[in-house]
Design a protein around this motif. Structure first.
Motif, mmCIF file in Angstrom:
data_model
loop_
_atom_site.group_PDB
_atom_site.id
_atom_site.type_symbol
_atom_site.label_atom_id
_atom_site.label_comp_id
_atom_site.label_asym_id
_atom_site.label_seq_id
_atom_site.Cartn_x
_atom_site.Cartn_y
_atom_site.Cartn_z
ATOM 1 N N ALA A 113 -49.757 3.926 -2.737
ATOM 2 C CA ALA A 113 -49.822 4.325 -4.142
ATOM 3 C C ALA A 113 -48.442 4.619 -4.715
ATOM 4 C CB ALA A 113 -50.729 5.549 -4.301
ATOM 5 N N GLU A 114 -47.400 4.252 -3.996
ATOM 6 C CA GLU A 114 -46.039 4.575 -4.429
ATOM 7 C C GLU A 114 -45.731 3.974 -5.802
ATOM 8 O OE1 GLU A 114 -45.954 4.690 0.088
ATOM 9 O OE2 GLU A 114 -46.784 3.338 -1.447
ATOM 10 N N ALA B 125 -54.443 8.823 -8.178
ATOM 11 C CA ALA B 125 -53.128 9.109 -8.759
ATOM 12 C C ALA B 125 -53.086 8.742 -10.233
ATOM 13 C CB ALA B 125 -52.040 8.350 -7.990
ATOM 14 N N LEU C 205 -56.462 6.011 -3.237
ATOM 15 C CA LEU C 205 -55.308 6.838 -3.581
ATOM 16 C C LEU C 205 -54.679 6.364 -4.897
ATOM 17 C CD1 LEU C 205 -53.533 7.356 -0.133
ATOM 18 C CD2 LEU C 205 -55.288 8.769 -1.231
ATOM 19 N N LYS D 6 -56.708 7.383 3.393
ATOM 20 C CA LYS D 6 -55.440 6.720 3.692
ATOM 21 C C LYS D 6 -55.703 5.262 4.070
ATOM 22 C CE LYS D 6 -51.201 7.380 6.403
ATOM 23 N NZ LYS D 6 -50.521 8.257 7.394
ATOM 24 N N LEU E 203 -56.189 12.502 1.717
ATOM 25 C CA LEU E 203 -55.330 11.582 2.467
ATOM 26 C C LEU E 203 -55.963 11.220 3.803
ATOM 27 C CD1 LEU E 203 -52.556 10.213 2.186
ATOM 28 C CD2 LEU E 203 -51.564 12.146 3.392
ATOM 29 N N VAL F 68 -47.724 5.770 -8.626
ATOM 30 C CA VAL F 68 -47.158 7.081 -8.985
ATOM 31 C C VAL F 68 -45.956 6.895 -9.909
ATOM 32 C CG1 VAL F 68 -45.935 9.095 -8.089
ATOM 33 C CG2 VAL F 68 -48.032 8.304 -6.965
ATOM 34 N N TRP G 238 -55.380 17.462 -1.444
ATOM 35 C CA TRP G 238 -54.733 16.183 -1.145
ATOM 36 C C TRP G 238 -54.706 15.878 0.351
ATOM 37 C CZ3 TRP G 238 -54.095 12.320 -4.250
ATOM 38 C CH2 TRP G 238 -53.318 11.219 -3.845
ATOM 39 N N PHE H 294 -45.602 14.641 -5.629
ATOM 40 C CA PHE H 294 -45.615 13.415 -4.829
ATOM 41 C C PHE H 294 -44.326 13.206 -4.040
ATOM 42 C CE2 PHE H 294 -49.144 12.174 -7.749
ATOM 43 C CZ PHE H 294 -50.095 11.954 -6.749
ATOM 44 N N ASN I 54 -45.529 15.074 -0.923
ATOM 45 C CA ASN I 54 -46.847 14.753 -0.367
ATOM 46 C C ASN I 54 -46.992 13.239 -0.222
ATOM 47 O OD1 ASN I 54 -48.793 17.328 -0.311
ATOM 48 N ND2 ASN I 54 -47.390 17.504 -2.056
ATOM 49 N N GLU I 55 -47.375 12.833 0.950
ATOM 50 C CA GLU I 55 -47.490 11.415 1.278
ATOM 51 C C GLU I 55 -48.540 10.741 0.401
ATOM 52 O OE1 GLU I 55 -48.331 8.740 5.329
ATOM 53 O OE2 GLU I 55 -48.656 10.933 5.300
ATOM 54 N N HIS I 56 -48.289 9.508 -0.031
ATOM 55 C CA HIS I 56 -49.259 8.742 -0.827
ATOM 56 C C HIS I 56 -49.094 7.248 -0.533
ATOM 57 C CE1 HIS I 56 -45.605 9.617 -3.113
ATOM 58 N NE2 HIS I 56 -45.752 8.476 -3.741
#
Length: 602
Positions: A570-571, A543, A539, A534, A530, A574, A526, A562, A565-567
């Motif tokens: 894609a918040e 996901a 992303l 990013k 990322l 997720v 990941w 998650f 781990n930054e995403h």
């Protein structure tokens, strides 16, 4: 991309080869080209005022693309395909509590990427189609012309559109704005509950949530078009449901009653036991003549089953309904059936029923596969060609011995005679429509040998569609090492273009083993992913593979990963995946026995 004066496309979205492009891909290219050209009016000539109205760009382009392609290629019946490719996927995403309204406030740049999803594109297109049907296409067209003329080279809002559409013609029940307000400003859509009663029907609406949880209290103005069959004739009627419930008087006798005819409106239908039974019999008897209606009956039932909102409607009910489709021959109906059965396949794999499920699939597909045959027939509809391309490889993937043998023989000839090269000019042993499926069969049956052969084709061909087919197929086997090699290739940008890295990822998740290996690979890599992606939509795509899980422990694992781990961007995706996993887990817990019994695993 719809740049004014310089429309750009990815190669696979623009170029076709008469010999090497599958019909479904030709349709895809036509749809994408039409979509980007539609933006010259919706997006460029008239531009949304702010990101909140993104749907004025994307929803309209996603509707006009079908309008244009249907005019150019009527034999493709793309308005039927709209139900599977746009209408139902939008309902699927919009049934989540983590969905969002068509018009969503955007306050930060990172929120922009998140709304480039099925809601802005597909729900936008679906509510436009609903409104055009309710107003009448000519009235809708006049209003649209007025909108484009008044706001040419300017910015517009959703309210501006509603006001212009009223120029085309007034609604007897009120304004366009009042009719459409909740369809764009509120998340979700209603389920229309229909019960037979003495002298007519009782209707009710409530927010549909695919997890079965309680939704919000919104009431929509719901256009209802329904048909009654009396054994000889059919009569179509329409009404507008404004309140939570209404009793409809219907004095005529009927043998079958169908609501939301043609899936023109954006909602689900939940029939009571009597009406559901009549529809089942109507499908068996062949009286439901429109394939879109046959599609919708089972699609809506599957949504009700999955949500678990009615204890009397379980997976057993859906498996029973499938039996009524034994004589079905229409592509769009089979496409929807098989997509819904794929949802059951996710549960079967998680429960360890994969072998029994494959036997069930072979039995289900064998009659239509034998009817269609391997070879195309002169003068057959384009939709038969697409159905054959779906059914024949699929029955082979599930292990039907005669199909497996024919697929492997065709692949051997295709490879040995180098029919994949530009120099080959004869008739290919492996038509383009079959290649994706046959490649998967070859890897599944012949393992490393087929894997290496496909890599050779991948390195040799210059045709991008062929490369994508191979990337989607090489991870379809059961060999751990080959799955690992496929996943490793996805991040080797000397072998795979960065924008294509999701194809091998998506190709490995078809089996439970492949899904778990893929998730482990994504977690391990990941940080690299990322760094490379990013700020892109990749992303979100990556996901999304987690939505295939169906166990509570997997939901916890995904959530914990998650959390730490930054995403960015894609918040929302997720959250939607976590909701989907939870829904799958509850569905499996609730219907495990019914699924096992239906596929012969009990």
């Amino acid at each position: 991309m719809e740049n004014w004066g310089c429309v750009t496309y990815r190669t696979v979205c623009l170029l076709v080869d008469e010999k090497n492009t599958a019909l479904k891909n030709k349709q895809y290219v036509a749809i994408v080209v039409a979509h980007e050209l539609a933006h010259q009016w919706f997006g460029n000539l008239v531009t949304m005022e702010w990101w909140t109205e993104l749907w004025l760009n994307e929803g309209f382009a996603s509707w006009v693309e079908y309008l244009a392609v249907d005019k150019l290629f009527p034999e493709w019946k793309v308005w039927q395909s709209f139900v599977n490719d746009a209408h139902n996927p939008a309902l699927g995403l919009d049934g989540l509590l983590t969905s969002h309204p068509i018009e969503v406030p955007v306050k930060h740049p990172s929120e922009i990427d998140e709304i480039f999803d099925a809601i802005s594109y597909l729900k936008g297109a679906a509510v436009i189609r609903m409104l055009a049907s309710h107003l009448g296409l000519e009235t809708f067209r006049k209003g649209l012309v007025a909108y484009l003329q008044k706001f040419a080279y300017k910015n517009a809002t959703t309210v501006d559109l509603w006001q212009m559409l009223e120029i085309g013609g007034k609604l007897p029940e009120g304004s366009v704005s009042s009719l459409m307000a909740n369809w764009t400003a509120k998340m979700g859509y209603p389920v229309l509950s229909v019960e037979a009663k003495e002298g007519g029907f009782s209707l009710g609406q409530q927010h549909f949530v695919s997890s079965g949880d309680k939704g919000h209290d919104t009431l929509w103005q719901v256009p209802v078009v329904y048909e009654l069959y009396d054994g000889k004739n059919r009569s179509a009627k329409k009404m507008l449901l404004k309140g939570a419930s209404e009793n409809m008087e219907e004095k005529g006798k009927y043998t079958c009653a169908l609501f939301n005819q043609g899936s023109q409106a954006y909602y689900r239908v939940k029939y009571g036991p009597k009406l559901r039974g009549l529809l089942f019999e109507g499908i068996k008897a062949g009286v439901i003549s429109d394939p879109v209606d046959r599609l919708a009956i089972q699609a809506d039932l599957m949504a009700i089953v999955k949500a678990g909102v009615d204890e009397s409607v379980t997976s057993k009910e859906y498996f029973d309904l499938i039996k009524a489709y034994k004589n079905e021959t229409e592509f769009i109906v089979w496409e929807s059936l098989l997509a819904n059965i794929q949802s059951l396949s996710v549960l079967a794999k998680a429960a360890g029923f994969q072998e029994a499920f494959s036997k069930y699939m072979v039995e289900l597909l064998q009659p239509i596969a034998e009817k269609l045959g391997w070879d195309s027939k002169e003068g057959e509809p384009a939709t038969d060609q697409m159905l054959r391309a779906q059914v024949i490889p699929l029955i082979g993937i599930h292990g039907h011995p005669p199909t497996v043998k024919k697929a492997l023989d065709a692949f051997t000839e295709f490879y040995d005679k180098k029919q994949y090269t530009e120099e080959f000019k004869g008739k290919s042993a492996l038509p383009a429509d079959f290649r994706s499926g046959v490649y998967r069969i070859a890897v599944k049956q012949n393992g490393e040998k087929a894997f290496e052969q496909l890599l050779m084709i991948y390195k040799t061909t210059t045709f991008q569609e062929e490369k994508v087919r191979i990337l989607r197929s090489i991870g379809a086997g059961n060999d751990d090492k080959l799955i690992e090699r496929t996943l490793a290739m996805s991040l080797d940008f000397k072998q795979v273009r960065k924008q294509d890295m999701m194809y091998p990822i998506f190709g490995t998740v078809g089996s439970e083993k492949g899904l778990r290996a893929t998730w482990a690979f994504l977690k391990k890599n990941w940080s690299f992913i990322l760094k490379e992606f990013k700020g892109t939509h990749m992303l979100v795509r990556l996901a999304s593979v987690t939505s295939r899980f169906a166990m509570e422990e997997d939901q916890k694992d995904v959530e914990e990963f998650f959390k730490s781990n930054e995403h960015p961007g894609a918040e929302r995706k997720v959250k939607q995946c976590l909701e989907s996993i939870g829904t799958n887990a509850r569905w499996l817990k609730r219907d495990r026995g019914a699924i096992a019994a239906a596929v012969g695993a009990a």
